[in-house]
Design an enzyme around this catalytic site. Structure first.
Site, mmCIF file in Angstrom:
data_model
loop_
_atom_site.group_PDB
_atom_site.id
_atom_site.type_symbol
_atom_site.label_atom_id
_atom_site.label_comp_id
_atom_site.label_asym_id
_atom_site.label_seq_id
_atom_site.Cartn_x
_atom_site.Cartn_y
_atom_site.Cartn_z
ATOM 1 N N LYS A 14 0.860 -1.184 0.000
ATOM 2 C CA LYS A 14 0.000 0.000 0.000
ATOM 3 C C LYS A 14 0.903 1.244 0.000
ATOM 4 O O LYS A 14 2.118 1.155 0.188
ATOM 5 C CB LYS A 14 -0.927 -0.020 1.219
ATOM 6 C CG LYS A 14 -1.803 -1.299 1.300
ATOM 7 C CD LYS A 14 -2.845 -1.174 2.404
ATOM 8 C CE LYS A 14 -3.220 -2.482 3.047
ATOM 9 N NZ LYS A 14 -4.194 -2.387 4.135
ATOM 10 N N TYR A 54 -12.567 -4.104 -2.144
ATOM 11 C CA TYR A 54 -13.142 -4.367 -0.812
ATOM 12 C C TYR A 54 -14.605 -4.780 -0.956
ATOM 13 O O TYR A 54 -15.510 -4.011 -0.662
ATOM 14 C CB TYR A 54 -12.986 -3.137 0.085
ATOM 15 C CG TYR A 54 -11.549 -2.866 0.483
ATOM 16 C CD1 TYR A 54 -10.870 -3.742 1.339
ATOM 17 C CD2 TYR A 54 -10.850 -1.774 -0.021
ATOM 18 C CE1 TYR A 54 -9.538 -3.518 1.683
ATOM 19 C CE2 TYR A 54 -9.514 -1.545 0.334
ATOM 20 C CZ TYR A 54 -8.879 -2.424 1.185
ATOM 21 O OH TYR A 54 -7.566 -2.204 1.541
ATOM 22 N N ASN A 155 -1.287 -0.453 7.608
ATOM 23 C CA ASN A 155 -0.462 -1.624 7.881
ATOM 24 C C ASN A 155 0.329 -2.122 6.672
ATOM 25 O O ASN A 155 0.595 -3.311 6.530
ATOM 26 C CB ASN A 155 -1.307 -2.733 8.516
ATOM 27 C CG ASN A 155 -2.578 -3.001 7.737
ATOM 28 O OD1 ASN A 155 -2.670 -2.643 6.567
ATOM 29 N ND2 ASN A 155 -3.545 -3.629 8.370
ATOM 30 N N HIS A 158 -1.248 -5.483 1.631
ATOM 31 C CA HIS A 158 -2.454 -6.306 1.547
ATOM 32 C C HIS A 158 -2.063 -7.697 1.071
ATOM 33 O O HIS A 158 -1.205 -7.833 0.192
ATOM 34 C CB HIS A 158 -3.456 -5.694 0.546
ATOM 35 C CG HIS A 158 -4.553 -6.656 0.210
ATOM 36 N ND1 HIS A 158 -5.669 -6.814 1.001
ATOM 37 C CD2 HIS A 158 -4.669 -7.560 -0.798
ATOM 38 C CE1 HIS A 158 -6.433 -7.765 0.482
ATOM 39 N NE2 HIS A 158 -5.852 -8.228 -0.612
ATOM 40 N N GLU A 169 -9.156 -11.024 -6.751
ATOM 41 C CA GLU A 169 -8.199 -9.913 -6.746
ATOM 42 C C GLU A 169 -7.220 -10.018 -7.923
ATOM 43 O O GLU A 169 -6.900 -9.008 -8.555
ATOM 44 C CB GLU A 169 -7.464 -9.877 -5.404
ATOM 45 C CG GLU A 169 -8.398 -9.445 -4.275
ATOM 46 C CD GLU A 169 -7.884 -9.660 -2.866
ATOM 47 O OE1 GLU A 169 -8.624 -9.334 -1.913
ATOM 48 O OE2 GLU A 169 -6.749 -10.153 -2.708
HETATM 49 P P1 ADP Z 1 -6.130 -7.870 6.535
HETATM 50 O O1 ADP Z 1 -5.590 -6.633 5.879
HETATM 51 O O2 ADP Z 1 -5.150 -8.462 7.497
HETATM 52 O O3 ADP Z 1 -6.660 -8.872 5.539
HETATM 53 P P2 ADP Z 1 -8.937 -7.367 7.198
HETATM 54 O O4 ADP Z 1 -9.308 -8.106 5.958
HETATM 55 O O5 ADP Z 1 -9.592 -7.760 8.487
HETATM 56 O O6 ADP Z 1 -7.351 -7.412 7.454
HETATM 57 O O7 ADP Z 1 -9.236 -5.823 6.974
HETATM 58 C C1 ADP Z 1 -8.754 -5.160 5.839
HETATM 59 C C2 ADP Z 1 -8.093 -3.865 6.267
HETATM 60 O O8 ADP Z 1 -9.117 -3.014 6.810
HETATM 61 C C3 ADP Z 1 -7.073 -3.992 7.382
HETATM 62 O O9 ADP Z 1 -5.772 -4.264 6.906
HETATM 63 C C4 ADP Z 1 -7.142 -2.643 8.042
HETATM 64 O O10 ADP Z 1 -6.334 -1.706 7.355
HETATM 65 C C5 ADP Z 1 -8.599 -2.242 7.873
HETATM 66 N N1 ADP Z 1 -9.458 -2.490 9.047
HETATM 67 C C6 ADP Z 1 -10.163 -3.600 9.308
HETATM 68 N N2 ADP Z 1 -10.913 -3.462 10.429
HETATM 69 C C7 ADP Z 1 -10.682 -2.209 10.883
HETATM 70 C C8 ADP Z 1 -11.155 -1.430 11.993
HETATM 71 N N3 ADP Z 1 -12.027 -1.901 12.859
HETATM 72 N N4 ADP Z 1 -10.684 -0.182 12.138
HETATM 73 C C9 ADP Z 1 -9.797 0.323 11.262
HETATM 74 N N5 ADP Z 1 -9.322 -0.336 10.196
HETATM 75 C C10 ADP Z 1 -9.744 -1.584 9.992
#
Ligand code: ADP
Length: 193
Positions: A14, A54, A155, A158, A169
């Site tokens: 990202k 998403y 973070n 992805h 994807e």
């Molecule tokens: P991952 O990226 O590990 O697959 P998820 O699929 O659970 O995680 O969520 C996608 C992204 O959405 C996360 O990487 C994070 O950036 C964001 N995210 C998910 N839940 C939350 C939340 N409650 N508050 C803020 N950001 C969130």
């Protein structure tokens, strides 16, 4: 068949990862694990692609709701929203985040590539991500601070969560002619394959 164990996973650095100069470091971790890079490009994501990336499937809504609730409970906070409300809020945040700057989109191929890709990246909440994972080594984000700041966890990367996500994807981000089916001799040593 052993060939069925070979998967493709979609990985994107990202834009915070790009900004921090971590593209090479992130690629290195997939290469050193033995996965094969079969597609890569820099993309400035549009709203349309972020919207399709998403997808609010029932499983994704449940996962977002559950993880958000669990994280809130662990800091003694209460979430009053329904899972759908959480998912819609997080999706809007994520769309904004994904479209803020250029990302490096990749497809990695290999045995158990989806599961291994998730392990390399680590869990969404970097604060508790194991050292040795990308998120655990390079960030300290938490659900609580994301909530307070009104934006998603930043973070860095992805990684597709499962086979269905990976297939969608890969098809969303890459045209078939952008994916290269080259042979790697490394697998002959690693897997006798
Ligand atoms: P991952 O990226 O590990 O697959 P998820 O699929 O659970 O995680 O969520 C996608 C992204 O959405 C996360 O990487 C994070 O950036 C964001 N995210 C998910 N839940 C939350 C939340 N409650 N508050 C803020 N950001 C969130």
């Amino acid at each position: 068949m052993v060939k069925d164990l070979i998967e493709r996973t979609f990985i994107a650095v990202k834009h915070d990862g790009v900004q921090r100069g971590l593209v090479g470091e992130i690629i290195k971790r997939f290469e050193q694990r033995g996965l094969k890079l079969v597609a890569m490009k820099m993309v400035f994501p549009t709203e349309a692609i972020a919207d399709k990336h998403y997808v609010l499937t029932p499983a994704f809504i449940e996962k977002l709701g559950e993880n958000t609730r669990k994280a809130a409970a662990s800091r003694g906070a209460e979430v009053k929203e329904t899972n759908e409300e959480i998912a819609t809020r997080v999706k809007n945040w994520n769309m904004k985040y994904l479209t803020e700057g250029p990302v490096v989109a990749m497809i990695w191929e290999g045995f158990h590539a989806i599961e291994v890709g998730r392990k390399i990246v680590g869990p969404a909440e970097s604060k508790g991500a194991p050292i040795g994972t990308i998120r655990g080594d390079f960030s300290t984000e938490s659900y609580g601070m994301a909530d307070k700041l009104g934006r998603p966890l930043r973070n860095l990367v992805h990684a597709s969560g499962n086979k269905e996500e990976a297939d969608n994807e890969v098809a969303l981000w890459f045209k078939p002619e952008e994916i290269f089916g080259w042979e790697t001799n490394r697998w002959k040593v690693m897997h006798k394959y």
